[in-house]
Design an enzyme around this catalytic site. Sequence first.
Site, PDB file in Angstrom:
ATOM      1  N   GLU A 309       0.777  -1.241   0.000  1.00 18.46           N
ATOM      2  CA  GLU A 309       0.000   0.000   0.000  1.00 18.46           C
ATOM      3  C   GLU A 309       0.809   1.292   0.000  1.00 18.46           C
ATOM      4  O   GLU A 309       0.636   2.132   0.885  1.00 18.46           O
ATOM      5  CB  GLU A 309      -0.962  -0.021   1.206  1.00 18.46           C
ATOM      6  CG  GLU A 309      -1.944  -1.157   1.112  1.00 18.46           C
ATOM      7  CD  GLU A 309      -2.821  -1.319   2.349  1.00 18.46           C
ATOM      8  OE1 GLU A 309      -4.020  -1.558   2.164  1.00 18.46           O
ATOM      9  OE2 GLU A 309      -2.316  -1.211   3.481  1.00 18.46           O
TER      10      GLU A 309
HETATM   11  C1  TNX Z   1      -4.889  -4.436   4.304  1.00 18.39           C
HETATM   12  S1  TNX Z   1      -2.845  -6.710   4.043  1.00 18.39           S
HETATM   13  C2  TNX Z   1      -3.628  -4.233   4.832  1.00 18.39           C
HETATM   14  C3  TNX Z   1      -3.485  -4.015   6.258  1.00 18.39           C
HETATM   15  C4  TNX Z   1      -4.805  -3.830   6.945  1.00 18.39           C
HETATM   16  C5  TNX Z   1      -5.783  -4.877   6.440  1.00 18.39           C
HETATM   17  C6  TNX Z   1      -7.108  -4.822   7.141  1.00 18.39           C
HETATM   18  C7  TNX Z   1      -2.013  -5.589   3.747  1.00 18.39           C
HETATM   19  C8  TNX Z   1      -0.803  -5.953   3.074  1.00 18.39           C
HETATM   20  N1  TNX Z   1      -2.457  -4.374   4.099  1.00 18.39           N
HETATM   21  O1  TNX Z   1      -2.653  -2.902   6.497  1.00 18.39           O
HETATM   22  O2  TNX Z   1      -4.622  -3.978   8.309  1.00 18.39           O
HETATM   23  O3  TNX Z   1      -5.972  -4.678   5.074  1.00 18.39           O
HETATM   24  O4  TNX Z   1      -7.947  -5.845   6.719  1.00 18.39           O
END
Ligand code: TNX
Length: 498
Positions: A309
């Site tokens: 992200e």
């Molecule tokens: C996505 S999984 C994220 C996390 C959040 C999660 C909540 C991922 C690589 N990133 O930072 O906690 O969704 O469901």
Amino acid sequence: MTIAPPPSQTPDIPLAPVIPAPVFARLEEGARLNLGSALALIGVGCDRPVLEAAAKLFRSVLGLHADIVAEASGDRPAVRLVVDEGDLSAGSEAYWIEISDLEAVVTAQSARGVARAVATLAQLMRVSDDGNVLLPQGSIRDEPRFSWRGLSLDVARSFYPVSEVEAVIDLCYLYKLNVLHLHLTDDQGWRLEIPARPELTDISGATSSDGGRAGFYTVEEFAHLQDYASARGITVVPEIDLPGHTNAATHAIGALNPTGEPTAAYGGMRVGFSMLHPDLVETGPFISDVITSVASQTQGDYLHFGGDEPLDMDPADYSDLVTGIYDVVAKTGKNPIGWQEAASAPLPSQMTYQFWDPRLSGADMTAAVEAGAKVVLSPGDRTYLDMKYDSTTHVGQDWAALIELEDSYGWDPASLLEGVKEEDVVGVEAAIWTETIHNFDDLTYMLLPRLAAVAEVGWSPQTLRDWDSFAQRIADQNRVWDRLGLRWHASPAVNWGN
Ligand code: TNX
């Protein structure tokens, strides 16, 4: 000794009441081995911590005493755990169990194989009305489909102290998972002591998601957790999430920010806003201090550097940073693993990517796989155990899906992603994120029963995977969870007997 590959289970042989389903089991209908009221355990070529872990599991699952003895006195029946390195062709987690009217003998090529057999025995044992431990007589031959079967636990948003992580490791042990991935850093907190950078835990060890717990593991506690896991055949994979998800770092160390000032603590649910900056002088030394320390504290072969992200980050900055971080990890001798987004950077082909987000195109990762990279599968809509079961679940999120037990169970890793074949898949991993999950009861409520479903996806051959059979076998597990005092969710598609 040679452990031959197991024969196949045929439809006329009922599956053993074990999760994950063993590759081959032939158990007698009525004949039992009576182990008496105090279970005797004998180890041959087995280290003491491995035996102690087995004794503790039997004690907690059965509510009966189990002790480790050198040899059974007289003709007292015992469980004998034998490590025989022999021919390694069957893989290090394969095991045999032979149960006669005299004893139960486990043979494996490694302590890991013994740990898997112990989990099978713990699920097969029953305590009779007069307080004796009984096992069905018969044979089991078993080995995993995938070499990586994990659970990722987010201790950054909400901290889970050592004793609770041990209890989570016990659950992984019971269902034959072999990786505990600890998500140690994120925007909301920093959970591992880095001796060269004490401000990370001094400052950001005290922050968390709103409503969550704060805290951190000292170097000694982290070593203890790895020892505890290792005695159960489980490897801890630490994750330091870089170069995004870094507000805990930028809150503790102002020099990581263009302003030179620390960012504010963050307890909310947003993702993608925080980042490191490749052009600041402090960034390189920070990455190298942290990664070097984590690598030196890590017993296992893998180090997870995050990479997910980078929403607000300039793509060129992201790519620069990820490439640099990969090199620092690789230089420590650890195998780098990162979330699927890291495939947008030009990384070497011996990289392992963790797939999680079915909403992203995934084209970069598929191209990397074509060039030889491997994948751990954590599909958000199947294995993200922070997703609610249904709209009424009192904690959790729903951005990926509502996930009932049958959804966590009903998929095949070999056909999940176009362009990712069985041989590209190292394994599967469940994940539990803790923005909304702030205590141990809520944690186990979200894990159970779905963790057992993901465990079977990763262990059992696809030919044995069957929802009706799983639903029957899981209906017996609440006996164990209740004895352990764990909160769990009664998925409505299962006829919970007890
Ligand atoms: C996505 S999984 C994220 C996390 C959040 C999660 C909540 C991922 C690589 N990133 O930072 O906690 O969704 O469901």
